[in-house]
Design a protein around this motif. Structure first.
Motif, PDB file in Angstrom:
ATOM      1  N   VAL A   1       0.946  -1.297  -0.044  1.00 36.30           N
ATOM      2  CA  VAL A   1      -0.227   0.141   0.418  1.00 36.30           C
ATOM      3  C   VAL A   1       1.205   1.427   0.098  1.00 36.30           C
ATOM      4  CG1 VAL A   1      -2.052   1.113   1.092  1.00 36.30           C
ATOM      5  CG2 VAL A   1      -1.783  -1.159   1.275  1.00 36.30           C
ATOM      6  N   PHE A   2       0.808   2.399  -1.406  1.00 34.51           N
ATOM      7  CA  PHE A   2       1.430   3.513  -0.751  1.00 34.51           C
ATOM      8  C   PHE A   2       0.762   4.291  -0.349  1.00 34.51           C
ATOM      9  CE2 PHE A   2       2.511   0.870  -5.034  1.00 34.51           C
ATOM     10  CZ  PHE A   2       3.993   1.207  -5.190  1.00 34.51           C
TER      11      PHE A   2
ATOM     12  N   GLU B   1      10.579  -6.748  -0.027  1.00 37.30           N
ATOM     13  CA  GLU B   1      11.729  -6.661   1.100  1.00 37.30           C
ATOM     14  C   GLU B   1      11.935  -6.246   2.052  1.00 37.30           C
ATOM     15  OE1 GLU B   1      13.677 -10.286   0.599  1.00 37.30           O
ATOM     16  OE2 GLU B   1      12.342 -11.737   0.530  1.00 37.30           O
ATOM     17  N   ASN B   2      13.311  -4.899   1.068  1.00 36.08           N
ATOM     18  CA  ASN B   2      13.497  -3.758   1.669  1.00 36.08           C
ATOM     19  C   ASN B   2      12.757  -2.783   1.672  1.00 36.08           C
ATOM     20  OD1 ASN B   2      16.207  -5.129   0.439  1.00 36.08           O
ATOM     21  ND2 ASN B   2      15.955  -3.876  -1.292  1.00 36.08           N
ATOM     22  N   LEU B   3      11.546  -2.767   1.592  1.00 35.00           N
ATOM     23  CA  LEU B   3      10.141  -1.844   2.066  1.00 35.00           C
ATOM     24  C   LEU B   3       9.976  -1.869   3.095  1.00 35.00           C
ATOM     25  CD1 LEU B   3       8.463   1.150   1.234  1.00 35.00           C
ATOM     26  CD2 LEU B   3       6.966  -0.108  -0.053  1.00 35.00           C
ATOM     27  N   GLN B   4       9.806  -3.559   3.438  1.00 38.17           N
ATOM     28  CA  GLN B   4       9.718  -3.279   4.318  1.00 38.17           C
ATOM     29  C   GLN B   4      10.611  -3.311   5.807  1.00 38.17           C
ATOM     30  OE1 GLN B   4       8.138  -7.501   4.136  1.00 38.17           O
ATOM     31  NE2 GLN B   4       6.558  -8.091   6.182  1.00 38.17           N
TER      32      GLN B   4
ATOM     33  N   ARG C   1      12.239   8.745   4.676  1.00 38.79           N
ATOM     34  CA  ARG C   1      13.003   9.155   3.170  1.00 38.79           C
ATOM     35  C   ARG C   1      12.945   8.298   3.031  1.00 38.79           C
ATOM     36  NH1 ARG C   1      15.987  12.595   5.839  1.00 38.79           N
ATOM     37  NH2 ARG C   1      17.910  12.242   5.103  1.00 38.79           N
ATOM     38  N   ALA C   2      13.509   7.200   3.342  1.00 41.55           N
ATOM     39  CA  ALA C   2      14.065   5.923   2.668  1.00 41.55           C
ATOM     40  C   ALA C   2      13.171   5.004   2.214  1.00 41.55           C
ATOM     41  CB  ALA C   2      15.058   5.151   4.638  1.00 41.55           C
ATOM     42  N   MET C   3      11.973   5.033   3.098  1.00 36.37           N
ATOM     43  CA  MET C   3      10.783   4.498   2.501  1.00 36.37           C
ATOM     44  C   MET C   3      10.495   4.942   1.487  1.00 36.37           C
ATOM     45  SD  MET C   3       8.029   2.816   5.385  1.00 36.37           S
ATOM     46  CE  MET C   3       8.317   4.438   6.754  1.00 36.37           C
ATOM     47  N   LEU C   4      10.172   5.842   1.054  1.00 37.42           N
ATOM     48  CA  LEU C   4       9.657   6.747  -0.191  1.00 37.42           C
ATOM     49  C   LEU C   4      10.879   6.961  -1.510  1.00 37.42           C
ATOM     50  CD1 LEU C   4       7.280   8.572  -0.883  1.00 37.42           C
ATOM     51  CD2 LEU C   4       9.065  10.140  -0.893  1.00 37.42           C
TER      52      LEU C   4
END
Length: 268
Positions: free
Chosen positions: A85-86, A119-122, A134-137
């Motif tokens: 979900v963005f 996986e990186n986003l999670q 900011r990293a998640m974006l």
């Protein structure tokens, strides 16, 4: 509570099994979300309806659904995957597609890369580190780039839709905007400049269900969501969804779900 509304973070990565834990209606009933989502099916198969058009999905299919797009998909015990979900309103910033995209990924390196991106986003989502938002974006931006590259690699362009598909899409878009009203299929058909019979025939052809079923499905998904996620009195839910009275809402809800609103709320 709906898993898409349960967490405070603007990003969410949710196992499909967890999303469906409240019952089949959590995935199969027609609904839309205020944020864009990416469905990643890693195992199993079924049918998915997006914008009034039904198609099959299998393992290693990734389906992007823009915000406000009505959709629903079959999910049984053999289906596994994730939903990303963005945040609301990031479509332009991330250059996300304006229309739904169905990617059928056949190569192992495609599966590995998408799994790694998710996986990186999670991991960043769960870390709580400094500047994690900011990293998640940034990770989401890479995911958006991946979607664009896959569309080009698979030569996915604007869908060449016939008149029936366009009408079904227009109908579902109208329903999504106005399902809170008391409008009937006849009212929607008049607004679209066709007869109710023709509209139902087109919907049956595009997604295997008549126009009345799409409308009822959307209304009763929202009713179930409000019953499980809020403490709104049943009479207020009935009024918010365009029913003339709580008694009429109760009869319609019981016909659709097999339980009265009170029974459904207690069971949830």
């Amino acid at each position: 509570m709906d898993q898409l509304n349960a967490l405070s973070s603007p990003f969410r990565v949710i196992p499909l099994a967890r999303l469906a834990s409240g019952g089949r209606w959590r995935t199969e009933a027609m609904r839309s979300y205020g944020a864009p989502v990416l469905l990643w099916f890693t195992r199993g198969q079924g049918r998915i309806t997006v914008n009034g058009k039904t198609s099959g999905y299998t393992s290693h299919n990734a389906i992007y659904v823009p915000a406000g797009t009505m959709h629903g998909f079959e999910m049984n015990s053999t289906v596994h995957g994730m939903i990303v979900v963005f945040p609301v309103g990031v479509e332009d910033e991330l250059s996300l597609p304006e229309d739904p995209v169905h990617l059928r990924l056949q190569e192992a390196d495609q599966h590995i890369e998408l799994n790694r991106l998710i996986e990186n986003l999670q991991s960043e989502l769960e870390s709580g580190n400094l500047a994690s938002d900011r990293a998640m974006l940034c990770h989401a931006g890479l995911l958006s780039v991946w979607i664009e590259r896959q569309m080009r690699a698979l030569d996915i362009e604007e869908p060449d839709e016939d008149a029936s598909s366009r009408l079904a899409a227009a109908y579902t878009a109208l329903v999504e905007q106005e399902f809170h009203s008391a409008k009937t299929v006849r009212d929607y058909a008049k607004e679209l400049g066709v007869t109710p019979t023709h509209l139902s025939r087109v919907c049956n052809k595009a997604c295997g269900r008549p126009a009345s079923s799409i409308l009822a499905d959307r209304v009763h998904y929202e009713a179930r969501r409000l019953l499980t996620e809020t403490h709104m009195p049943i009479k207020d839910i009935a009024s918010s969804l365009g029913f003339a009275s709580a008694a009429y809402f109760t009869r319609a809800f019981q016909n659709h779900t097999g339980r009265t609103p009170s029974q459904f709320r207690r069971g949830a």
